[in-house]
Write an enzyme that holds these catalytic residues in place. Structure first.
Site, mmCIF file in Angstrom:
data_model
loop_
_atom_site.group_PDB
_atom_site.id
_atom_site.type_symbol
_atom_site.label_atom_id
_atom_site.label_comp_id
_atom_site.label_asym_id
_atom_site.label_seq_id
_atom_site.Cartn_x
_atom_site.Cartn_y
_atom_site.Cartn_z
ATOM 1 N N HIS A 1 0.840 -1.199 0.000
ATOM 2 C CA HIS A 1 0.000 0.000 0.000
ATOM 3 C C HIS A 1 0.882 1.259 0.000
ATOM 4 O O HIS A 1 1.938 1.276 0.637
ATOM 5 C CB HIS A 1 -0.904 0.037 1.242
ATOM 6 C CG HIS A 1 -1.654 -1.232 1.465
ATOM 7 N ND1 HIS A 1 -2.516 -1.764 0.543
ATOM 8 C CD2 HIS A 1 -1.670 -2.085 2.534
ATOM 9 C CE1 HIS A 1 -3.036 -2.883 1.021
ATOM 10 N NE2 HIS A 1 -2.534 -3.097 2.222
ATOM 11 N N ARG B 1 -1.242 -4.993 -6.155
ATOM 12 C CA ARG B 1 -0.888 -6.410 -6.170
ATOM 13 C C ARG B 1 0.409 -6.622 -6.950
ATOM 14 O O ARG B 1 0.559 -6.120 -8.058
ATOM 15 C CB ARG B 1 -1.983 -7.253 -6.827
ATOM 16 C CG ARG B 1 -3.309 -7.264 -6.114
ATOM 17 C CD ARG B 1 -4.231 -8.327 -6.723
ATOM 18 N NE ARG B 1 -5.620 -8.019 -6.403
ATOM 19 C CZ ARG B 1 -6.502 -7.550 -7.282
ATOM 20 N NH1 ARG B 1 -6.150 -7.370 -8.542
ATOM 21 N NH2 ARG B 1 -7.733 -7.288 -6.921
#
Length: 278
Positions: free
Chosen positions: A84, A173
């Protein structure tokens, strides 16, 4: 005074039928959003308050959106290897107000994987040898895992945990166990940072504080607002019967008497100083 928050269910490919059934669904639910002002799922309250529109009444301040996001997570398969962005990266790359620093409190046994070295992650993306890039660890109930923005991580199957995070859904991802979902490799490589797994784990958790949130385990006391309460074991709150994973808010300036094992969640210094910052 307490405000009960009503959960929202999010289906995930890696989700859990067990978690779905706990909340009245036959689908594979990966996340139950217990408390959220994020536009993807805004949780409602039994008292009819809106977490975003009534923010000043609840928090005593106004933010771009309700700043905390609390989830219950359970998985039957590995989540993606992901990372993140931090606040600055989120604003630059996505025009979002905040990045995503988060923390996990494990209610049951679980497994996590951490990518300690971004260079090894980049090598694994090319070679496909993820065993070298990821350090996997089994964790016991009561373990706390801090995942500051920039930490490459994945949650393993059978994990059952409470997640506390900034109000953001930004996830990049890097690897998805060949399930064919979209990857976000270029952005992920920009935000990955070095971590040591031993710096992220707290066994037999009692309390933790970072700039975005303060979390502690409590059992029997008067709680003073603002705080969010995630019940962990059956008990009472202000004389009402409460069950595991029911979630409540004590608004700013109010108080509530808790007689149940629970997590108390408060804003960290970043948000407490928001008025001075803006």
């Amino acid at each position: 005074m307490t405000i009960k928050v009503l959960p929202k269910l999010r289906k995930q490919i890696w989700g859990s039928h067990r978690l779905g059934r706990m909340f009245g669904s036959e689908e594979k639910i990966g996340e139950v959003w217990l408390l959220s002002g994020h536009p993807l799922f805004i949780t409602e309250t039994s008292e009819g308050l809106d977490l975003n529109k009534d923010m000043e009444k609840i928090l005593g301040k106004v933010f771009p959106r309700f700043p905390l996001l609390v989830k219950l997570i359970s998985a039957e398969d590995w989540l993606s290897v992901q990372v993140h962005p931090d606040d600055e990266e989120a604003q630059k790359l996505e025009k979002e107000p905040w990045g995503k620093t988060e923390a996990w409190y494990f209610v049951e046994n679980g497994q996590i994987a951490i990518g300690e070295d971004p260079e090894k992650i980049k090598e694994a993306f090319s070679s496909g040898n993820w065993d070298e890039a990821l350090k996997k660890v089994n964790v016991q109930p009561g373990t706390f895992v801090f995942l500051p923005a920039g930490t490459v991580h994945a949650l393993g199957p059978s994990g059952f945990l409470v997640e506390v995070q900034q109000s953001s859904d930004l996830t990049y991802r890097v690897y998805d166990w060949d399930r064919g979902r979209e990857l976000h490799v270029e952005k992920a490589f920009k935000v990955m940072k070095k971590r040591k797994i031993e710096d992220l784990l707290i066994k037999n958790f009692e309390k933790f504080e970072c700039e975005y949130f303060r979390i502690r385990k409590t059992r029997e006391e008067t709680l003073k607002g603002f705080c969010a309460i995630v019940v962990l074991e059956r008990g009472e709150l202000d004389g009402r019967r409460v069950e595991p994973f029911e979630t409540f808010i004590v608004p700013e300036g109010e108080s509530a008497y808790l007689n149940a094992l629970a997590l108390e969640i408060k804003l960290g210094s970043f948000f407490e100083g928001w008025g001075e910052r803006t």
